[in-house]
Design a protein around this motif. Sequence first.
Motif, PDB file in Angstrom:
ATOM      1  N   ALA A  76       0.883  -1.166   0.000  1.00  0.00           N
ATOM      2  CA  ALA A  76       0.000   0.000   0.000  1.00  0.00           C
ATOM      3  C   ALA A  76       0.918   1.211   0.000  1.00  0.00           C
ATOM      4  CB  ALA A  76      -0.906   0.005   1.221  1.00  0.00           C
ATOM      5  N   ALA A  77       0.689   2.143  -0.917  1.00  0.00           N
ATOM      6  CA  ALA A  77       1.616   3.265  -1.063  1.00  0.00           C
ATOM      7  C   ALA A  77       0.884   4.587  -1.209  1.00  0.00           C
ATOM      8  CB  ALA A  77       2.499   3.044  -2.279  1.00  0.00           C
ATOM      9  N   LEU A  78       1.550   5.613  -0.715  1.00  0.00           N
ATOM     10  CA  LEU A  78       1.113   6.993  -0.897  1.00  0.00           C
ATOM     11  C   LEU A  78       2.225   7.721  -1.633  1.00  0.00           C
ATOM     12  CD1 LEU A  78       0.025   7.836   2.776  1.00  0.00           C
ATOM     13  CD2 LEU A  78      -1.462   7.060   0.925  1.00  0.00           C
ATOM     14  N   ILE A  79       1.850   8.615  -2.523  1.00  0.00           N
ATOM     15  CA  ILE A  79       2.817   9.561  -3.075  1.00  0.00           C
ATOM     16  C   ILE A  79       2.451  10.903  -2.479  1.00  0.00           C
ATOM     17  CG2 ILE A  79       3.704  10.732  -5.120  1.00  0.00           C
ATOM     18  CD1 ILE A  79       3.095   8.217  -6.726  1.00  0.00           C
ATOM     19  N   LEU A  80       3.414  11.477  -1.771  1.00  0.00           N
ATOM     20  CA  LEU A  80       3.208  12.754  -1.098  1.00  0.00           C
ATOM     21  C   LEU A  80       4.130  13.806  -1.697  1.00  0.00           C
ATOM     22  CD1 LEU A  80       3.154  11.596   2.636  1.00  0.00           C
ATOM     23  CD2 LEU A  80       1.209  11.910   1.108  1.00  0.00           C
ATOM     24  N   ALA A  81       3.659  15.035  -1.698  1.00  0.00           N
ATOM     25  CA  ALA A  81       4.465  16.164  -2.146  1.00  0.00           C
ATOM     26  C   ALA A  81       4.618  17.131  -0.985  1.00  0.00           C
ATOM     27  CB  ALA A  81       3.793  16.862  -3.319  1.00  0.00           C
ATOM     28  N   GLY A  82       5.842  17.589  -0.767  1.00  0.00           N
ATOM     29  CA  GLY A  82       6.074  18.550   0.300  1.00  0.00           C
ATOM     30  C   GLY A  82       7.528  18.613   0.693  1.00  0.00           C
ATOM     31  N   ALA A  83       7.814  19.465   1.654  1.00  0.00           N
ATOM     32  CA  ALA A  83       9.203  19.767   2.013  1.00  0.00           C
ATOM     33  C   ALA A  83       9.709  18.989   3.225  1.00  0.00           C
ATOM     34  CB  ALA A  83       9.331  21.264   2.265  1.00  0.00           C
ATOM     35  N   GLU A 116      13.451   8.832 -10.967  1.00  0.00           N
ATOM     36  CA  GLU A 116      13.241   9.633 -12.187  1.00  0.00           C
ATOM     37  C   GLU A 116      12.075   9.111 -13.025  1.00  0.00           C
ATOM     38  OE1 GLU A 116      14.442  12.580 -13.178  1.00  0.00           O
ATOM     39  OE2 GLU A 116      15.407  12.606 -11.217  1.00  0.00           O
ATOM     40  N   ASN A 117      11.912   7.794 -13.124  1.00  0.00           N
ATOM     41  CA  ASN A 117      10.799   7.231 -13.906  1.00  0.00           C
ATOM     42  C   ASN A 117       9.457   7.634 -13.306  1.00  0.00           C
ATOM     43  OD1 ASN A 117      12.521   5.985 -15.715  1.00  0.00           O
ATOM     44  ND2 ASN A 117      12.519   4.051 -14.612  1.00  0.00           N
ATOM     45  N   SER A 118       9.356   7.586 -11.992  1.00  0.00           N
ATOM     46  CA  SER A 118       8.108   7.962 -11.327  1.00  0.00           C
ATOM     47  C   SER A 118       7.840   9.450 -11.479  1.00  0.00           C
ATOM     48  CB  SER A 118       8.164   7.592  -9.843  1.00  0.00           C
ATOM     49  OG  SER A 118       8.324   6.202  -9.700  1.00  0.00           O
ATOM     50  N   LEU A 119       8.889  10.247 -11.372  1.00  0.00           N
ATOM     51  CA  LEU A 119       8.726  11.691 -11.559  1.00  0.00           C
ATOM     52  C   LEU A 119       8.288  12.012 -12.986  1.00  0.00           C
ATOM     53  CD1 LEU A 119      11.801  12.985  -9.542  1.00  0.00           C
ATOM     54  CD2 LEU A 119       9.385  13.248  -8.922  1.00  0.00           C
ATOM     55  N   SER A 120       8.842  11.295 -13.952  1.00  0.00           N
ATOM     56  CA  SER A 120       8.440  11.483 -15.353  1.00  0.00           C
ATOM     57  C   SER A 120       6.982  11.109 -15.556  1.00  0.00           C
ATOM     58  CB  SER A 120       9.318  10.644 -16.283  1.00  0.00           C
ATOM     59  OG  SER A 120      10.631  11.100 -16.256  1.00  0.00           O
ATOM     60  N   ALA A 121       6.562  10.024 -14.916  1.00  0.00           N
ATOM     61  CA  ALA A 121       5.159   9.607 -15.021  1.00  0.00           C
ATOM     62  C   ALA A 121       4.232  10.660 -14.432  1.00  0.00           C
ATOM     63  CB  ALA A 121       4.955   8.262 -14.332  1.00  0.00           C
ATOM     64  N   LEU A 122       4.629  11.231 -13.297  1.00  0.00           N
ATOM     65  CA  LEU A 122       3.828  12.313 -12.706  1.00  0.00           C
ATOM     66  C   LEU A 122       3.746  13.504 -13.642  1.00  0.00           C
ATOM     67  CD1 LEU A 122       4.802  12.582  -8.917  1.00  0.00           C
ATOM     68  CD2 LEU A 122       2.642  11.801  -9.891  1.00  0.00           C
ATOM     69  N   GLU A 123       4.863  13.823 -14.257  1.00  0.00           N
ATOM     70  CA  GLU A 123       4.897  14.962 -15.173  1.00  0.00           C
ATOM     71  C   GLU A 123       3.998  14.711 -16.379  1.00  0.00           C
ATOM     72  OE1 GLU A 123       8.236  17.783 -17.302  1.00  0.00           O
ATOM     73  OE2 GLU A 123       8.812  16.403 -15.710  1.00  0.00           O
ATOM     74  N   TYR A 134       8.919  14.927  -3.902  1.00  0.00           N
ATOM     75  CA  TYR A 134       7.919  13.859  -3.889  1.00  0.00           C
ATOM     76  C   TYR A 134       8.477  12.633  -3.188  1.00  0.00           C
ATOM     77  CZ  TYR A 134       5.294  16.653  -7.178  1.00  0.00           C
ATOM     78  OH  TYR A 134       4.583  17.667  -7.757  1.00  0.00           O
ATOM     79  N   TRP A 135       7.607  11.999  -2.399  1.00  0.00           N
ATOM     80  CA  TRP A 135       7.990  10.843  -1.593  1.00  0.00           C
ATOM     81  C   TRP A 135       7.008   9.697  -1.762  1.00  0.00           C
ATOM     82  CZ3 TRP A 135      12.518  11.098   0.923  1.00  0.00           C
ATOM     83  CH2 TRP A 135      13.051  12.355   1.190  1.00  0.00           C
ATOM     84  N   PHE A 136       7.552   8.470  -1.772  1.00  0.00           N
ATOM     85  CA  PHE A 136       6.755   7.259  -1.590  1.00  0.00           C
ATOM     86  C   PHE A 136       6.742   6.961  -0.099  1.00  0.00           C
ATOM     87  CE2 PHE A 136       7.816   5.645  -5.988  1.00  0.00           C
ATOM     88  CZ  PHE A 136       6.512   5.486  -6.414  1.00  0.00           C
ATOM     89  N   VAL A 137       5.571   6.812   0.466  1.00  0.00           N
ATOM     90  CA  VAL A 137       5.430   6.284   1.815  1.00  0.00           C
ATOM     91  C   VAL A 137       4.652   4.982   1.621  1.00  0.00           C
ATOM     92  CG1 VAL A 137       4.449   6.619   4.111  1.00  0.00           C
ATOM     93  CG2 VAL A 137       5.371   8.582   2.852  1.00  0.00           C
ATOM     94  N   TYR A 138       5.254   3.861   2.012  1.00  0.00           N
ATOM     95  CA  TYR A 138       4.568   2.609   1.730  1.00  0.00           C
ATOM     96  C   TYR A 138       4.775   1.584   2.831  1.00  0.00           C
ATOM     97  CZ  TYR A 138       9.120   0.891   0.090  1.00  0.00           C
ATOM     98  OH  TYR A 138      10.444   0.508   0.007  1.00  0.00           O
ATOM     99  N   ILE A 139       3.823   0.664   2.880  1.00  0.00           N
ATOM    100  CA  ILE A 139       3.923  -0.491   3.758  1.00  0.00           C
ATOM    101  C   ILE A 139       3.901  -1.727   2.862  1.00  0.00           C
ATOM    102  CG2 ILE A 139       3.015   0.518   5.881  1.00  0.00           C
ATOM    103  CD1 ILE A 139       0.243  -0.537   5.162  1.00  0.00           C
ATOM    104  N   TYR A 140       4.663  -2.728   3.278  1.00  0.00           N
ATOM    105  CA  TYR A 140       4.761  -3.966   2.517  1.00  0.00           C
ATOM    106  C   TYR A 140       4.584  -5.138   3.473  1.00  0.00           C
ATOM    107  CZ  TYR A 140       6.533  -7.577  -0.606  1.00  0.00           C
ATOM    108  OH  TYR A 140       6.657  -8.715  -1.382  1.00  0.00           O
ATOM    109  N   SER A 141       3.699  -6.039   3.130  1.00  0.00           N
ATOM    110  CA  SER A 141       3.433  -7.221   3.938  1.00  0.00           C
ATOM    111  C   SER A 141       3.845  -8.453   3.147  1.00  0.00           C
ATOM    112  CB  SER A 141       1.940  -7.279   4.271  1.00  0.00           C
ATOM    113  OG  SER A 141       1.627  -8.436   5.021  1.00  0.00           O
TER     114      SER A 141
END
Length: 142
Positions: A76-83, A116-123, A134-141
Amino acid sequence: MTYQDWGKTMDKKQKIGYILFLIVGFALILAFIVPKRIQERQCSAFAKPLYNHALPADMKLVQKSAAKDKSGGYTAALILAGAKEKDELLAFYSDTAYPPAKNGQTVTLAVKPLDENSLSALEQAGMREENQTYWFVYIYSC
C-alpha cells in the motif's frame, strides 16, 4: 418459432447439454471474477490504516494505490508532495500499527524519494509541480 416451441423441439439430451453449457459458462465467469474481488478487498483492508492516517502538515497527497504482487506480498503506497525530510516522514507514519495482510506475514514501513521514472510519469500525467519534493510512503506485507 416461439420459446415454448423451441423447448419442445429439443430432446432431453440437448436440453441437458444446454443447461450444462450454461452452468459451466457461469462457473468460468465466477472463477475469474471472485478471486479478483477477494484480492481487491484484501488490498483495501491492508491499505486502510495507511490511507486513514493523517497527512503531515504542509504535505499534499498526490496518489495512493494498493496491490498484491506475484510472490504473495501486499503493498500500500502513498505519493506525497512537500518539504519534509525522509526521517520526519518515517517518524510521523511510525506512530500507527500496520497489521499484516495475512497471518504470519510481517509488515515493513518505508519512505523513499520518487525515482526519475516515477517523476516522469507524474509529469506526463500533469501532476508534477515545479520545486516540489515527492515521496513514496509505503507499507509492505510479506
